[in-house]
Design a protein around this motif. Structure first.
Motif, PDB file in Angstrom:
ATOM      1  N   LEU A   1       6.134  25.924 -18.205  1.00  0.00           N
ATOM      2  CA  LEU A   1       5.947  25.699 -16.767  1.00  0.00           C
ATOM      3  C   LEU A   1       5.359  24.312 -16.510  1.00  0.00           C
ATOM      4  O   LEU A   1       5.829  23.575 -15.641  1.00  0.00           O
ATOM      5  N   ALA A   2       4.327  23.991 -17.275  1.00  0.00           N
ATOM      6  CA  ALA A   2       3.649  22.707 -17.083  1.00  0.00           C
ATOM      7  C   ALA A   2       4.564  21.538 -17.461  1.00  0.00           C
ATOM      8  O   ALA A   2       4.571  20.495 -16.784  1.00  0.00           O
ATOM      9  N   PHE A   3       5.341  21.702 -18.538  1.00  0.00           N
ATOM     10  CA  PHE A   3       6.238  20.633 -18.980  1.00  0.00           C
ATOM     11  C   PHE A   3       7.325  20.374 -17.942  1.00  0.00           C
ATOM     12  O   PHE A   3       7.675  19.224 -17.666  1.00  0.00           O
ATOM     13  N   LYS A   4       7.845  21.438 -17.367  1.00  0.00           N
ATOM     14  CA  LYS A   4       8.858  21.287 -16.311  1.00  0.00           C
ATOM     15  C   LYS A   4       8.275  20.499 -15.142  1.00  0.00           C
ATOM     16  O   LYS A   4       8.914  19.574 -14.609  1.00  0.00           O
ATOM     17  N   HIS A   5       7.066  20.844 -14.749  1.00  0.00           N
ATOM     18  CA  HIS A   5       6.400  20.130 -13.646  1.00  0.00           C
ATOM     19  C   HIS A   5       6.181  18.663 -14.027  1.00  0.00           C
ATOM     20  O   HIS A   5       6.409  17.758 -13.220  1.00  0.00           O
ATOM     21  N   TYR A   6       5.766  18.432 -15.251  1.00  0.00           N
ATOM     22  CA  TYR A   6       5.497  17.076 -15.733  1.00  0.00           C
ATOM     23  C   TYR A   6       6.774  16.226 -15.723  1.00  0.00           C
ATOM     24  O   TYR A   6       6.751  15.056 -15.309  1.00  0.00           O
ATOM     25  N   LEU A   7       7.890  16.801 -16.153  1.00  0.00           N
ATOM     26  CA  LEU A   7       9.155  16.061 -16.203  1.00  0.00           C
ATOM     27  C   LEU A   7       9.661  15.721 -14.805  1.00  0.00           C
ATOM     28  O   LEU A   7      10.215  14.640 -14.576  1.00  0.00           O
ATOM     29  N   LEU A   8       9.485  16.649 -13.867  1.00  0.00           N
ATOM     30  CA  LEU A   8      10.019  16.436 -12.521  1.00  0.00           C
ATOM     31  C   LEU A   8       9.109  15.563 -11.664  1.00  0.00           C
ATOM     32  O   LEU A   8       9.574  14.832 -10.790  1.00  0.00           O
ATOM     33  N   GLU A   9       7.795  15.620 -11.925  1.00  0.00           N
ATOM     34  CA  GLU A   9       6.834  14.898 -11.088  1.00  0.00           C
ATOM     35  C   GLU A   9       6.166  13.721 -11.806  1.00  0.00           C
ATOM     36  O   GLU A   9       5.407  12.971 -11.190  1.00  0.00           O
TER      37      GLU A   9
END
Length: 401
Positions: A154-162
Motif C-alpha cells: 500500500l505504502a509503495f503504491k502511494h510512494y510511486l504515484l505521489e
C-alpha cells in the motif's frame, strides 16, 4: 530454483521471471484480485502472480513470504510505471524503504559501504519478514505480522504515484486496520477464544502504533475512514475484516451487515464485498489446516510442527554438506550411533550438542541453530540425522525398533 535464504536470490528471481510484464496483463484492481487468491493478503501465500510458476514445497514459510513481498512490490511498480525494468524497480524500492526507515532507525547499519542495490533489497526484505531476533518468540509473534506485510505494498503504491509518503502514513493505516478488525469481531453473534486471540495477535503485529483505545460496540462511525484515499487501502480493509469474521466458516447476518456498512463508508460497491466473501471462503477452506492463526488452540504443537517442517527443508538442502561434516567427526559419529542403542550420559549429550553447533557454524543456512533459543531446536535436527548417515548407522537404528 530460487533460494531466498541465499545471497543473490533477488537477481535470480528476475532472471527466472524475465518475461514478467504485469502491466500488460493487469490493471490495479485485477492485480489486487489475483494477489488475493494467492493468500498473501492474509499472510499465507500458496502461489505467486508470476508468468512462470514458482515451486514452494522446498521453501520455508519465511522464504515464501520474501518472494511474495518482492513479487507484489514489483507488480505494483510495473503497473504504476508501465515498465518492467527490474534494475530501476530495485533502485525505487530501496529509495522507498529509505524514506520509510530513516537513517536513525538502524535498518541501514547492516549495509556495507558501496553495497549493490539488489543486495540492499535482499537485506531489507529479510528485515521486513523477520520480527524478532529470538527464534522462539519469532515463531509465535510472526503469525499475523506477515499478514500485515501488504501494508508495505500500500505504502509503495502511494510512494510511486505521489513520489512521497504522508507523515505517519503507516501508523494511521495500522490504527484503522486494527480498529476495524476489533469492530468486526465485536459484530459476531457468538464470541470464541479464537476471536480474543486474533485481536491480540493483530495488536501485537503492528510495527508503528500503540493502542490504548478499545472498540466495544460494532459501530464503524468510531473510525475516520476519510484518511483512506486509495482503492487498495479500502480493498485490503474489507478483506482483513472478512478474514477476521470467517473463523467459524459461515457468515452470520450481523457479520454480513457489518461488511455492507463498512463498504458503504468506504464507497465500495456490493459486488466487491460479495467477491471478497467468495474468494476468502474458497481460499481459507482449502488452506485452513495449514494457516498458523487458525491452528493456535495448541501453540506449542503448532510451533513444533511448523519449525520441524522448516528445519527439515533446510536439512534436505544441505544434505551433502552435513553428511561430509558429520562423517569427518569420528567422535560425533560414534556417539550418534551409540545413542540408538543406549541413553547417552549428560556429558556425552553435551559433546553431541557442542559438535553439532560447530558444524552448523560452517553451514550458513543452519546458523538458525546459533541464534538465541536456537539450541532448543537441536532435537529436531538430531531427529533427521539418521536419514543422512551411512547405511550401517541406519541398520543399527533399525535393530533398536
Amino acid at each position: 530454483m530460487i533460494n531466498p535464504s541465499a545471497h543473490g536470490w533477488v537477481n535470480k528471481f528476475f532472471f527466472e521471471q524475465v518475461a514478467q510484464k504485469q502491466f500488460e496483463l493487469f490493471d490495479f484492481e485485477s492485480f489486487y484480485l489475483a494477489t488475493r487468491k494467492t493468500g498473501f493478503l492474509v499472510g499465507y501465500a500458496t502461489n505467486f502472480v508470476t508468468p512462470i510458476p514458482i515451486e514452494i514445497h522446498n521453501l520455508t514459510t519465511e522464504e515464501i513470504s520474501k518472494i511474495a513481498l518482492l513479487n507484489s512490490l514489483f507488480g505494483i511498480y510495473q503497473i504504476s510505471k508501465q515498465s518492467n525494468d527490474n534494475q530501476e524497480f530495485i533502485q525505487a524500492c530501496v529509495a522507498f524503504y529509505k524514506e520509510l526507515h530513516p537513517k536513525e532507525s538502524g535498518l541501514w547499519d547492516v549495509f556495507l559501504p558501496h553495497e549493490a542495490p539488489d543486495s540492499k533489497l535482499e537485506k531489507i526484505i529479510g528485515n521486513r519478514i523477520k520480527t524478532n531476533d529470538n527464534i522462539i518468540s519469532k515463531n509465535f509473534s510472526h503469525i499475523l505480522t506477515n499478514a500485515l506485510l501488504f501494508i508495505d505494498v500500500l505504502a509503495f503504491k502511494h510512494y510511486l504515484l505521489e513520489n512521497t509518503l504522508p507523515k505517519k502514513y503507516l501508523k494511521k493505516i495500522e490504527e484503522i486496520i486494527v480498529g476495524t478488525v476489533s469492530l468486526a469481531l465485536s459484530a459476531k453473534k457468538q464470541k470464541t477464544h479464537y476471536d480474543d486471540l486474533l485481536q491480540k495477535l493483530f495488536e501485537t503485529s503492528v510495527r508503528y502504533s500503540k493502542f490504548s483505545k478499545t472498540y466495544n460496540d460494532a459501530s464503524t462511525e468510531n473510525i475516520d475512514y476519510s484518511y483512506l484515499s486509495d482503492t487498495y487501502e479500502k480493498f485490503y480493509l474489507i478483506d482483513l475484516a472478512n478474514m477476521a469474521l470467517w473463523n467459524d466458516g459461515k457468515m452470520e447476518p450481523t457479520e454480513a451487515q457489518f461488511l455492507e456498512t463498512l463498504s458503504v463508508q468506504l464507497h465500495l460497491g456490493a459486488s466487491f464485498v460479495s467477491q471478497s466473501i467468495q474468494d476468502m471462503d474458497a481460499f481459507l477452506r482449502e488452506n485452513k489446516n495449514t494457516i498458523p492463526y487458525f491452528n493456535y488452540s495448541n501453540p506449542v504443537k503448532h510451533f513444533y510442527d511448523q519449525t520441524t517442517t522448516n528445519v527439515q527443508t533446510l536439512i534436505q538442502r544441505n544434505k551433502k554438506r552435513l553428511q561430509l561434516e558429520i562423517s569427518q567427526s569420528r567422535e560425533l559419529m560414534i556417539l550418534l550411533t551409540q545413542s540408538t542403542t543406549r541413553e547417552l550420559s549428560q556429558e556425552e549429550k553435551k559433546k553431541v550438542k557442542t559438535q553439532l553447533l560447530d558444524i552448523c557454524k560452517t553451514i550458513p543456512s543452519l546458523t538458525i541453530f546459533l541464534v538465541p533459543g536456537g539450541s532448543l531446536l537441536l532435537p529436531i535436527l538430531i531427529k533427521f540425522i539418521p536419514k543422512l548417515l551411512p547405511s550401517a548407522f541406519n541398520e543399527n537404528l533399525d535393530k533398536t525398533n
